[in-house]
Design an enzyme around this catalytic site. Structure first.
Site, PDB file in Angstrom:
ATOM      1  N   ASP A 137       3.974  -3.244 -10.073  1.00 32.90           N
ATOM      2  CA  ASP A 137       2.815  -4.010 -10.535  1.00 32.90           C
ATOM      3  C   ASP A 137       1.542  -3.186 -10.352  1.00 32.90           C
ATOM      4  O   ASP A 137       1.598  -2.051  -9.874  1.00 32.90           O
ATOM      5  CB  ASP A 137       2.710  -5.345  -9.782  1.00 32.90           C
ATOM      6  CG  ASP A 137       2.345  -5.150  -8.320  1.00 32.90           C
ATOM      7  OD1 ASP A 137       2.279  -3.989  -7.852  1.00 32.90           O
ATOM      8  OD2 ASP A 137       2.115  -6.161  -7.631  1.00 32.90           O
ATOM      9  N   ASP A 193      -2.227  -7.921 -10.308  1.00 33.96           N
ATOM     10  CA  ASP A 193      -2.879  -8.750  -9.281  1.00 33.96           C
ATOM     11  C   ASP A 193      -4.351  -8.358  -9.236  1.00 33.96           C
ATOM     12  O   ASP A 193      -4.679  -7.179  -9.111  1.00 33.96           O
ATOM     13  CB  ASP A 193      -2.287  -8.491  -7.879  1.00 33.96           C
ATOM     14  CG  ASP A 193      -0.833  -8.922  -7.765  1.00 33.96           C
ATOM     15  OD1 ASP A 193      -0.391  -9.734  -8.592  1.00 33.96           O
ATOM     16  OD2 ASP A 193      -0.156  -8.430  -6.838  1.00 33.96           O
ATOM     17  N   ASP A 229      -2.126  -3.467  -8.569  1.00 35.75           N
ATOM     18  CA  ASP A 229      -2.931  -4.227  -7.609  1.00 35.75           C
ATOM     19  C   ASP A 229      -4.366  -3.723  -7.655  1.00 35.75           C
ATOM     20  O   ASP A 229      -4.632  -2.577  -7.292  1.00 35.75           O
ATOM     21  CB  ASP A 229      -2.382  -4.043  -6.192  1.00 35.75           C
ATOM     22  CG  ASP A 229      -0.889  -4.343  -6.100  1.00 35.75           C
ATOM     23  OD1 ASP A 229      -0.514  -5.500  -6.319  1.00 35.75           O
ATOM     24  OD2 ASP A 229      -0.101  -3.406  -5.827  1.00 35.75           O
TER      25      ASP A 229
HETATM   26  N1  DCT Z   1       1.690  -6.707   1.053  1.00 38.68           N
HETATM   27  C1  DCT Z   1       1.967  -7.132   2.354  1.00 38.68           C
HETATM   28  N2  DCT Z   1       2.886  -8.101   2.570  1.00 38.68           N
HETATM   29  C2  DCT Z   1       3.550  -8.660   1.535  1.00 38.68           C
HETATM   30  C3  DCT Z   1       3.292  -8.242   0.221  1.00 38.68           C
HETATM   31  C4  DCT Z   1       2.356  -7.252   0.004  1.00 38.68           C
HETATM   32  O1  DCT Z   1       1.378  -6.642   3.287  1.00 38.68           O
HETATM   33  N3  DCT Z   1       4.445  -9.612   1.794  1.00 38.68           N
HETATM   34  C5  DCT Z   1       0.696  -5.647   0.822  1.00 38.68           C
HETATM   35  C6  DCT Z   1       1.290  -4.295   1.014  1.00 38.68           C
HETATM   36  C7  DCT Z   1       1.224  -3.627  -0.308  1.00 38.68           C
HETATM   37  C8  DCT Z   1       0.296  -4.466  -1.144  1.00 38.68           C
HETATM   38  O2  DCT Z   1       0.184  -5.714  -0.486  1.00 38.68           O
HETATM   39  C9  DCT Z   1       0.751  -4.607  -2.565  1.00 38.68           C
HETATM   40  O3  DCT Z   1       2.004  -5.268  -2.609  1.00 38.68           O
HETATM   41  P1  DCT Z   1       3.120  -4.878  -3.653  1.00 38.68           P
HETATM   42  O4  DCT Z   1       2.535  -4.663  -4.993  1.00 38.68           O
HETATM   43  O5  DCT Z   1       4.205  -5.896  -3.534  1.00 38.68           O
HETATM   44  O6  DCT Z   1       3.718  -3.530  -3.052  1.00 38.68           O
HETATM   45  P2  DCT Z   1       3.464  -2.017  -3.447  1.00 38.68           P
HETATM   46  O7  DCT Z   1       3.504  -1.280  -2.163  1.00 38.68           O
HETATM   47  O8  DCT Z   1       2.276  -1.867  -4.306  1.00 38.68           O
HETATM   48  O9  DCT Z   1       4.793  -1.648  -4.213  1.00 38.68           O
HETATM   49  P3  DCT Z   1       5.046  -1.521  -5.796  1.00 38.68           P
HETATM   50  O10 DCT Z   1       4.839  -0.089  -6.102  1.00 38.68           O
HETATM   51  O11 DCT Z   1       6.452  -1.940  -5.983  1.00 38.68           O
HETATM   52  O12 DCT Z   1       4.090  -2.410  -6.492  1.00 38.68           O
HETATM   53 MG    MG Z   2       2.051  -2.945  -6.110  1.00 35.69          MG
END
Ligand code: DCT
Ligand code: MG
Length: 424
Positions: A238, A348, A240
């Site tokens: 995703d 997001d 962010d």
């Molecule tokens: N986060 C966290 N706890 C969670 C979900 C997310 O602390 N339960 C934080 C850590 C990373 C950030 O939010 C963004 O989350 P993701 O998009 O789910 O993870 P990502 O590391 O960006 O992995 P991806 O590359 O798969 O998006």
């Molecule tokens: Mg992410």
């Protein structure tokens, strides 16, 4: 969280910021240094964990074990112990080691690697594969759970319900007449698009669309790509984006206007806007409640799916009719399969008040395990409460405001770990 981890003097010494990752090697200390390489600090937020590490043979296997443990565990039957978390800790240690493990002896006394994990490591080193892992990879349950948890809007418990009801394919789920959330409908219909890795260039493309829109509403705004991309990943699941403005309070009401604009440009397929309450937004000024340890923050945010034009263009592209919210799943599936000039991407948008920006940045950079240990470490070792909103010193009874990410690490008495080394 299991047993509290005691920090011995030896660990304290190791926690001192090191200029160089590897200790200096001389003939006399060579053997000792070799062993010290496999000595780790107890919390992963004290360690440097790069994306490309030295133990991929091992971590590939432990990733399967970790995933499978999550699929099996239910949140109320673990009684404080979680195999999934235990495997995540093993993974975090292995990813942080500055050398490849070549003998199980090297990691005999390493924190977080228990007896069962050592046996698996030994088998992997000797056989290059592990029976338990191979069996999981072949199991129907693991494969179906992986498929179903890959649906946006479906977590482990939903996936388990689908599996237990006897559904075996996405088509089964689409055709089954149970109530589904709107998010799940979109997740099912746009499964293929949403499971294509998001490229860094696409993250930048979305960032610049959002930045342009936002700047026209509120000049001086900052839009930052966080999550995995900020940690140096080249693909993700995703995008962010953290949105903030140097003038505290200027961000209030901004997200609604951004979404209105995105809607007018027909870029939004689906979205859920979580507004935050006044008290949540202003807790830094009225710190009646110190930030809690809860995973989810209280920022105003939007979780959604946008239709990203395949070719980068500033011009608007007609995506779907505006009012997509009451389309049937069949309409959505037809739309997802139709010849289209865009792909669905998970986005997001998080609005962060200026005074909380650097805590929000650390939290949204992650990764998840890094955050978990950072919060645990703050609580157990410093009697401080850390969240994406701030850091609260429970001993002194005050909030510590921060003007940089470095300052957050300084308050926490930790070496500054750059984002690329937070891939625990
Ligand atoms: N986060 C966290 N706890 C969670 C979900 C997310 O602390 N339960 C934080 C850590 C990373 C950030 O939010 C963004 O989350 P993701 O998009 O789910 O993870 P990502 O590391 O960006 O992995 P991806 O590359 O798969 O998006
Ligand atoms: Mg992410």
């Amino acid at each position: 969280e299991g047993k509290p981890v005691e920090i011995t003097n030896q660990y304290k010494l190791l926690s001192v910021p090191k200029k160089n990752h590897e200790p200096e090697v001389t003939d006399s200390n060579y053997k000792q240094t070799k062993l010290n390489c496999f000595q780790v600090d107890p919390y992963c937020c004290q360690r440097r964990t790069p994306l490309q590490h030295h133990n991929k043979l091992l971590t590939d296997a432990f990733e399967i074990l970790e995933e499978n443990a999550e699929y099996i565990e239910s949140s109320n039957d673990t009684k404080g112990y979680s195999r999934n978390l235990a495997y995540r800790r093993v993974l975090a240690v292995l990813r942080s080691l500055p050398q490849a493990v070549t003998s199980v002896k090297q990691i005999k006394d390493v924190k977080h690697i228990g007896g069962h994990s050592q046996k698996i490591i030994q088998e992997l080193l000797e056989e290059k594969c592990c029976l338990e892992v191979e069996e999981i990879k072949r199991s129907v349950r693991y494969n179906k759970m992986k498929l179903f948890t890959g649906v946006f809007g479906a977590g482990v418990s939903t996936a388990r319900r689908w599996y237990d009801t006897g559904m075996t394919s996405l088509n089964d789920v689409i055709q089954h007449n149970e109530d589904r959330s709107t998010a799940q409908k979109y997740g099912l219909a746009f499964f293929d698009d949403l499971n294509m890795p998001v490229l860094k260039a696409e993250a930048e493309q979305v960032k610049s669309i959002v930045k342009n829109i936002t700047e026209s509403i509120l000049p001086g705004v900052s839009v930052t790509v966080t999550g995995g991309f900020r940690r140096g990943k080249t693909v993700g699941h995703d995008i962010d984006l953290l949105i903030s403005h140097p003038k505290e309070g200027a961000e209030i009401g901004l997200l609604g206007k951004i979404l209105e604009k995105l809607q007018q440009l027909n870029l939004i397929l689906y979205g859920s806007h979580n507004k935050c309450t006044y008290s949540e937004r202003h807790f830094t000024e009225e710190p009646r409640d110190p930030p809690t340890n809860s995973q989810m923050d209280h920022f105003e945010k939007w979780f959604g799916i946008i239709g990203l034009p395949k070719i980068s263009t500033e011009k608007t592209v007609l995506i779907a009719e505006n009012d997509a919210s009451d389309k049937s799943i069949k309409d959505l599936v037809d739309l997802s399969k139709s010849e289209k000039s865009w792909t669905a991407k998970r986005v997001d948008l998080i609005i962060v008040p200026s005074s909380q920006y650097f805590y929000g940045l650390v939290g949204w950079t992650g990764n998840k395990m890094f955050n978990r240990d950072l919060r645990l470490y703050a609580q157990k070792e410093l009697n401080m409460r850390l969240s994406s909103h701030g850091l609260y010193d429970l001993t002194k009874g005050c909030l510590l405001t921060s003007n940089s990410e470095e300052e957050v690490f300084k308050y926490l008495k930790l070496p500054v770990i750059p984002p690329e080394l937070r891939n625990c």
